[in-house]
Design a protein around this motif. Structure first.
Motif, PDB file in Angstrom:
ATOM      1  N   LEU A  82      -4.550   3.189  -0.831  1.00 13.75           N
ATOM      2  CA  LEU A  82      -4.000   4.195  -0.194  1.00 13.75           C
ATOM      3  C   LEU A  82      -4.572   4.186   1.166  1.00 13.75           C
ATOM      4  CD1 LEU A  82      -2.737   6.923  -0.358  1.00 13.75           C
ATOM      5  CD2 LEU A  82      -4.770   7.615  -1.446  1.00 13.75           C
ATOM      6  N   ALA A 120       0.849  -1.191   0.023  1.00 12.11           N
ATOM      7  CA  ALA A 120      -0.078   0.031  -0.138  1.00 12.11           C
ATOM      8  C   ALA A 120       0.869   1.545   0.036  1.00 12.11           C
ATOM      9  CB  ALA A 120      -0.842  -0.099   1.200  1.00 12.11           C
ATOM     10  N   ALA A 142      -0.761   5.361  -5.793  1.00 11.85           N
ATOM     11  CA  ALA A 142      -1.622   4.269  -5.689  1.00 11.85           C
ATOM     12  C   ALA A 142      -2.370   3.788  -6.793  1.00 11.85           C
ATOM     13  CB  ALA A 142      -2.455   4.540  -4.405  1.00 11.85           C
TER      14      ALA A 142
END
Length: 183
Positions: free
Chosen positions: A180, A126, A173
């Protein structure tokens, strides 16, 4: 939203910021001024053009001024050295062609001057945004990688604006197709 680009590249600003130039210059002027004032009191010759220091005695004022002058001059040299080497500068590159994420920064001279982190894009879990307001404002982006610590992506120093942080985080992202976190 899927991006057509295959490479996502970000430059990271290091020590060559306007604020560092300003503080290095101010520290240099102050350090040299104090050093000249201390030497003037020792030599009984006015080395400073802008003031009259004939009333200064070498002990204790001159010694204190020389100490502060040497300290300020050495601090200024250190700051100019950091600016010259551009410590902290580098780039973030995410390449879908080679399937590699590269985080690169310049460090201090020595065997670890080149700080480089390389990982496969599959290991990226992430993009994390850390936002903390108050006296010690913190706005940073991190790359969350499997089995590793979070890797900082933003520069050190003055925090970037919230809109820029959100845009960078969302764009990265989206490019990496990862979640995110933190916004």
């Amino acid at each position: 939203m899927v991006s057509d680009k295959l490479i996502f590249y970000q430059n990271v600003l290091g020590s060559r910021r306007l604020s560092n130039f300003f503080w290095a210059l101010v520290t240099m002027i102050g350090g040299v001024g104090f050093l000249l004032a201390g030497l003037s009191s020792y030599l009984n010759i006015n080395l400073l053009i802008v003031s009259d220091i004939s009333s200064l005695q070498f002990i204790p004022q001159g010694i204190a001024l020389m100490f502060y002058g040497i300290t300020g001059s050495l601090l200024s040299l250190y700051q100019w050295f950091m600016i010259f080497l551009n410590i902290g500068s580098g780039y973030n590159e995410f390449n879908k062609e080679t399937n590699v994420a590269t985080i690169f920064r310049w460090g201090f001279p020595g065997k670890n001057r080149r700080i480089e982190f390389i990982c496969p894009l599959e290991d990226v879990k992430a993009i994390r945004a850390e936002i903390r307001d108050g006296i010690n404002t913190k706005r940073k982006l991190y790359l969350k990688v499997k089995n590793k610590r979070d890797i900082p992506l933003t520069r050190i120093g003055q925090p970037i604006s919230l809109s820029d942080l959100e845009n960078q985080a969302a764009e990265l992202a989206s490019f990496l197709s990862v979640p995110l976190e933190g916004i």
